[in-house]
Write a protein that holds these residues in place. Structure first.
Motif, PDB file in Angstrom:
ATOM      1  N   VAL A  70     -23.348   9.068  16.697  1.00  0.00           N
ATOM      2  CA  VAL A  70     -24.216  10.192  16.524  1.00  0.00           C
ATOM      3  C   VAL A  70     -23.912  11.166  15.360  1.00  0.00           C
ATOM      4  O   VAL A  70     -24.691  11.570  14.753  1.00  0.00           O
ATOM      5  CB  VAL A  70     -23.669  11.063  17.626  1.00  0.00           C
ATOM      6  CG1 VAL A  70     -24.583  12.377  17.877  1.00  0.00           C
ATOM      7  CG2 VAL A  70     -24.399  10.310  19.058  1.00  0.00           C
ATOM      8  N   PHE A  73     -25.543  10.126  12.178  1.00  0.00           N
ATOM      9  CA  PHE A  73     -27.174  10.335  11.959  1.00  0.00           C
ATOM     10  C   PHE A  73     -27.689  11.559  11.468  1.00  0.00           C
ATOM     11  O   PHE A  73     -28.817  11.695  10.815  1.00  0.00           O
ATOM     12  CB  PHE A  73     -27.572  10.073  13.639  1.00  0.00           C
ATOM     13  CG  PHE A  73     -29.106  10.106  13.638  1.00  0.00           C
ATOM     14  CD1 PHE A  73     -29.658   8.869  13.504  1.00  0.00           C
ATOM     15  CD2 PHE A  73     -29.813  11.127  14.014  1.00  0.00           C
ATOM     16  CE1 PHE A  73     -31.160   8.642  13.630  1.00  0.00           C
ATOM     17  CE2 PHE A  73     -31.211  11.266  14.148  1.00  0.00           C
ATOM     18  CZ  PHE A  73     -31.764   9.747  14.102  1.00  0.00           C
ATOM     19  N   TYR A  74     -26.753  12.393  11.551  1.00  0.00           N
ATOM     20  CA  TYR A  74     -27.166  13.868  11.271  1.00  0.00           C
ATOM     21  C   TYR A  74     -26.413  14.122   9.802  1.00  0.00           C
ATOM     22  O   TYR A  74     -25.266  14.288   9.691  1.00  0.00           O
ATOM     23  CB  TYR A  74     -26.981  14.954  12.174  1.00  0.00           C
ATOM     24  CG  TYR A  74     -27.540  14.566  13.592  1.00  0.00           C
ATOM     25  CD1 TYR A  74     -28.836  14.941  13.846  1.00  0.00           C
ATOM     26  CD2 TYR A  74     -26.924  13.809  14.656  1.00  0.00           C
ATOM     27  CE1 TYR A  74     -29.528  14.770  15.071  1.00  0.00           C
ATOM     28  CE2 TYR A  74     -27.529  13.530  15.814  1.00  0.00           C
ATOM     29  CZ  TYR A  74     -28.899  14.094  15.991  1.00  0.00           C
ATOM     30  OH  TYR A  74     -29.382  13.729  17.161  1.00  0.00           O
TER      31      TYR A  74
ATOM     32  N   SER B 182     -31.772  13.759  21.192  1.00  0.00           N
ATOM     33  CA  SER B 182     -30.820  14.426  20.413  1.00  0.00           C
ATOM     34  C   SER B 182     -30.348  15.683  21.493  1.00  0.00           C
ATOM     35  O   SER B 182     -29.085  15.907  21.421  1.00  0.00           O
ATOM     36  CB  SER B 182     -31.464  15.332  19.274  1.00  0.00           C
ATOM     37  OG  SER B 182     -30.638  16.145  18.543  1.00  0.00           O
ATOM     38  N   ARG B 187     -28.316  10.005  18.917  1.00  0.00           N
ATOM     39  CA  ARG B 187     -29.101  10.012  17.833  1.00  0.00           C
ATOM     40  C   ARG B 187     -30.412  10.219  18.061  1.00  0.00           C
ATOM     41  O   ARG B 187     -31.010   9.968  19.153  1.00  0.00           O
ATOM     42  CB  ARG B 187     -28.879   8.642  17.259  1.00  0.00           C
ATOM     43  CG  ARG B 187     -27.676   8.375  16.832  1.00  0.00           C
ATOM     44  CD  ARG B 187     -27.610   6.696  16.906  1.00  0.00           C
ATOM     45  NE  ARG B 187     -28.203   6.242  15.400  1.00  0.00           N
ATOM     46  CZ  ARG B 187     -27.270   6.021  13.936  1.00  0.00           C
ATOM     47  NH1 ARG B 187     -26.150   6.423  14.232  1.00  0.00           N
ATOM     48  NH2 ARG B 187     -28.024   5.726  13.159  1.00  0.00           N
ATOM     49  N   GLN B 189     -33.612   9.296  18.123  1.00  0.00           N
ATOM     50  CA  GLN B 189     -34.650   8.532  17.824  1.00  0.00           C
ATOM     51  C   GLN B 189     -35.616   8.679  18.919  1.00  0.00           C
ATOM     52  O   GLN B 189     -35.543   8.786  20.072  1.00  0.00           O
ATOM     53  CB  GLN B 189     -33.952   7.205  17.904  1.00  0.00           C
ATOM     54  CG  GLN B 189     -32.968   7.021  16.778  1.00  0.00           C
ATOM     55  CD  GLN B 189     -32.183   5.674  16.654  1.00  0.00           C
ATOM     56  OE1 GLN B 189     -31.969   4.994  17.480  1.00  0.00           O
ATOM     57  NE2 GLN B 189     -32.298   5.132  15.523  1.00  0.00           N
ATOM     58  N   CYS B 343     -35.671   7.302  11.001  1.00  0.00           N
ATOM     59  CA  CYS B 343     -34.818   7.058  11.996  1.00  0.00           C
ATOM     60  C   CYS B 343     -34.119   5.857  11.854  1.00  0.00           C
ATOM     61  O   CYS B 343     -32.994   5.386  12.426  1.00  0.00           O
ATOM     62  CB  CYS B 343     -34.960   7.622  13.271  1.00  0.00           C
ATOM     63  SG  CYS B 343     -35.746   6.303  14.489  1.00  0.00           S
TER      64      CYS B 343
END
Lengths: 226, 433
Positions: A70, A73-74, B182, B187, B189, B343
């Protein structure tokens, strides 16, 4: 460059556990707390440290790999320490065309580091950022995600110099002064710093239509009586 | 000039305390909530439908219909999630709205939650706007204290919680199902649809996801009536909307007008294209909407007319570029953006944006060929409609439309052996040194 695990003092960790539990309590399901918790980790370490990843995993009962998946991803989660002041220059099309590309070059040359890198003194990190929803104020620069509107290369270099010199710097639309990266991260984790009332309600550009309407006497119809 | 501005959401932004509860209530704030709580929820959904309000986040789906899709009496919790992840290049209306008047959003959230029988709502705000986050946190605190949130709101028996949730930098989270993933701590997506969020949204429960401006429009509709709203705009694109002018325009900014106003009218209000220059191309609703040119100055800016002109109304993000701007450079930067923000979940978008970016870069450097122009059009065709979400389709918009209107400019790049434009001429400070 990988960072050493920072490790936290037991007292600091206890405080963070309390914070994390407070975040988890905001949601029907605790896993929703992960994004704010990663901001919380950054409010302590200035980046998402290995200790922070393990902490999130432990609190949420998931694996460190899941947390890492996670975190990577950001773009706001950093794997290396941000500068005390994280400077973003918008290089998306509109800002770039209006001068953002030139601002980026001059700021990067001026501080001597590139995209996603920090100066050796740890004061400034810089990033090429995407559209930050302030296109009518282009070109836009952000410092710790506060708005600096209608920038030029000269103003941007001066801004960075002031930040490095430890001077108080005021955003165009934001708090009366820019706070540090860690303080900012704590607000993003959902712990208000009590500064929401500081600063202007709107920039001049935001008011252009309203002012014209007032000048011309234009209004929406009244509709039903309340 | 036939169309005039209609400040509704922007009204009051010029008062220094517009973002406080006191400032909002001075202008009549939270009166609509009191009125709404005395109306049966299903009637409010009907009012939403009658008003003709369509989603202001770009897609334009009728908001009342979205609310009506929420199954009732299903025994599951319902959720309202406000999409405040404003990130579409050129789009800059929700951020000033939340900065200047977070309470109109909160009032809209309570009314809408009551209508769909949700007891927990979330504002998913992008993390890159610190002061907006602060303003929301402060306004939510004030609203709880005043009894507009929490238990037994205004003595109605309706309870609800509102959580401000901060994102962390991912354009894709503006896509509603990515946003939900999110918000669940994953993630961001997109999910395959169906099921749509109205059936299986947040935590697999019925969920409405609406844009900030959509929800902020609700109190006005409740207070002044669905007919009042529907009387503005065009037959199928009703109501007021914030039009954001940026770029090479004399007075860039936010102009709130009925849908159906034209760029010619808006430009006149904004002092025209900057002095000494002329309009070359523009986006009607952000970078995901095909570019238009000076041929399209009189296209009514409503969903149908902009669609008929080959583009989309999108978020009314009017990015204005004059003749100093290289269209290939603009498209390259958008290509890099979409490649960066893809993504990675599905192949057409992940691979398509990756390769398009490189071919456009080659073209921009003057190292391309006519075959490359064909190639980007061909790749675009292969991508279109083949991704989970609209991101894959988005990059096709600037590519296809720029080739359509400015094919010669692509060719000039390789004939010239590089970009024939001087980027310094496009800057705000051009000619001022």
């Amino acid at each position: 460059m990988t960072q050493e695990s920072t490790g936290w003092e037991p007292e600091a960790r206890e405080a963070l556990e309390r914070d994390a539990k407070e975040i988890m309590a905001r949601y029907p399901k605790p896993r929703s707390a992960l994004l704010p918790m990663l901001h919380l980790v950054q409010s302590v370490d200035g980046y998402v440290s290995d200790t922070g990843i393990e902490f999130c995993a432990e609190m949420l009962g998931i694996t460190p790999a899941e947390v890492t998946g996670v975190a990577t991803f950001y773009t706001q989660y950093r794997r290396e320490p941000a500068g005390e002041y994280h400077v973003g220059v918008c290089i998306n099309t509109l800002c770039a065309v209006m001068g953002g590309d030139e601002i980026w070059r001059s700021v990067s040359d001026h501080v001597g580091v590139g995209h996603d890198q920090a100066t050796e003194d740890g004061m400034i990190s810089i990033e090429r950022i995407e559209c930050n929803a302030a296109c009518d104020f282009a070109p836009v620069v952000m410092v710790n995600w506060e708005f600096f509107d209608n920038m030029t290369p000269e103003k941007s270099k001066g801004l960075v110099d002031d930040l490095r010199a430890g001077k108080e710097v005021a955003p165009t639309r934001g708090a009366t002064s820019v706070c540090g990266f860690k303080q900012m991260s704590r607000v993003l984790a959902g712990f208000p710093d009590g500064r929401g009332r500081e600063g202007v309600q709107a920039g001049p550009e935001s008011l252009r239509g309203l002012e014209l309407a007032k000048e011309k006497g234009w209004k929406a119809a009244e509709g039903e009586a309340p | 000039m036939t169309t005039t501005l209609t400040p509704v959401l922007t009204r009051g932004w010029d008062e220094a305390d517009s973002f406080t509860l006191a400032g909002y209530q001075r202008g009549g704030g939270y009166r609509a909530l009191r009125k709404a709580l005395a109306i049966p929820p299903d009637d409010l959904v009907q009012m939403g439908k009658d008003s003709g309000l369509r989603g202001r986040g770009g897609a334009g789906f009728p908001a009342g219909m979205k609310w009506a899709f929420i199954p009732q009496g299903d025994g599951k919790p319902h959720y309202l999630v406000v999409n405040a992840d404003e990130s579409e290049p050129g789009t800059c209306k929700d951020v000033p709205l939340m900065m200047a008047n977070p309470h109109v959003l909160i009032e809209g959230i309570v009314i809408s939650s009551y209508a769909i029988r949700a007891n927990h709502a979330f504002i998913y705000v992008r993390g890159e706007v610190l002061h907006v986050v602060r303003r929301l946190q402060e306004a939510v605190r004030e609203a709880y204290e005043a009894g507009f949130l929490g238990t037994n709101i205004l003595g109605s028996g309706f309870d609800m919680e509102l959580t401000v949730h901060t994102g962390a930098g991912a354009y894709i989270c503006g896509e509603e199902t990515a946003l939900l993933d999110s918000l669940e701590g994953y993630r961001g997506q997109p999910r395959l649809k169906p099921p749509f969020p109205a059936v299986a949204g947040l935590y697999a429960c019925p969920t409405v996801v609406n844009n900030v401006e959509t929800i902020a429009s609700v109190p006005g509709i409740i207070e002044r009536g669905a007919d009042w709203f529907a009387d503005m705009g065009t037959e199928k694109s009703k109501g007021h909307g914030i039009f954001s002018l940026s770029g090479h325009v004399t007075r860039p900014g936010q102009y709130e007008a009925p849908l159906g106003i034209t760029l010619r009218e808006l430009l006149e209000m904004a002092g025209g294209v900057r002095a000494g220059h002329r309009l070359k191309f523009w986006t009607p609703g952000g970078s995901s909407t095909p570019i238009l040119t000076d041929e399209h100055l009189d296209v009514p800016l409503d969903y149908e007319s902009v669609g008929a002109a080959g583009s989309m109304l999108g978020t009314r993000a009017l990015q204005i570029f004059d003749e100093t701007t290289c269209v290939v450079r603009a498209v390259l930067r958008w290509s890099e953006f979409y490649a960066h923000e893809s993504c990675g979940k599905c192949t057409p978008c992940r691979e398509g944006t990756f390769w398009l970016k490189q071919i456009v870069a080659r073209l921009e450097k003057g190292e391309g060929t006519e075959e490359d122009i064909e190639r980007i059009v061909e790749i675009s065709k292969n991508m279109f409609g083949r991704s989970f979400c609209a991101l894959g389709d988005s990059l096709i918009s600037p590519i296809g439309s720029s080739v359509k209107y400015f094919r010669d400019e692509y060719i000039q790049h390789f004939e010239h052996g590089g970009c024939p434009f001087d980027p310094a001429a496009s800057t705000v400070w051009a000619g001022q040194e």
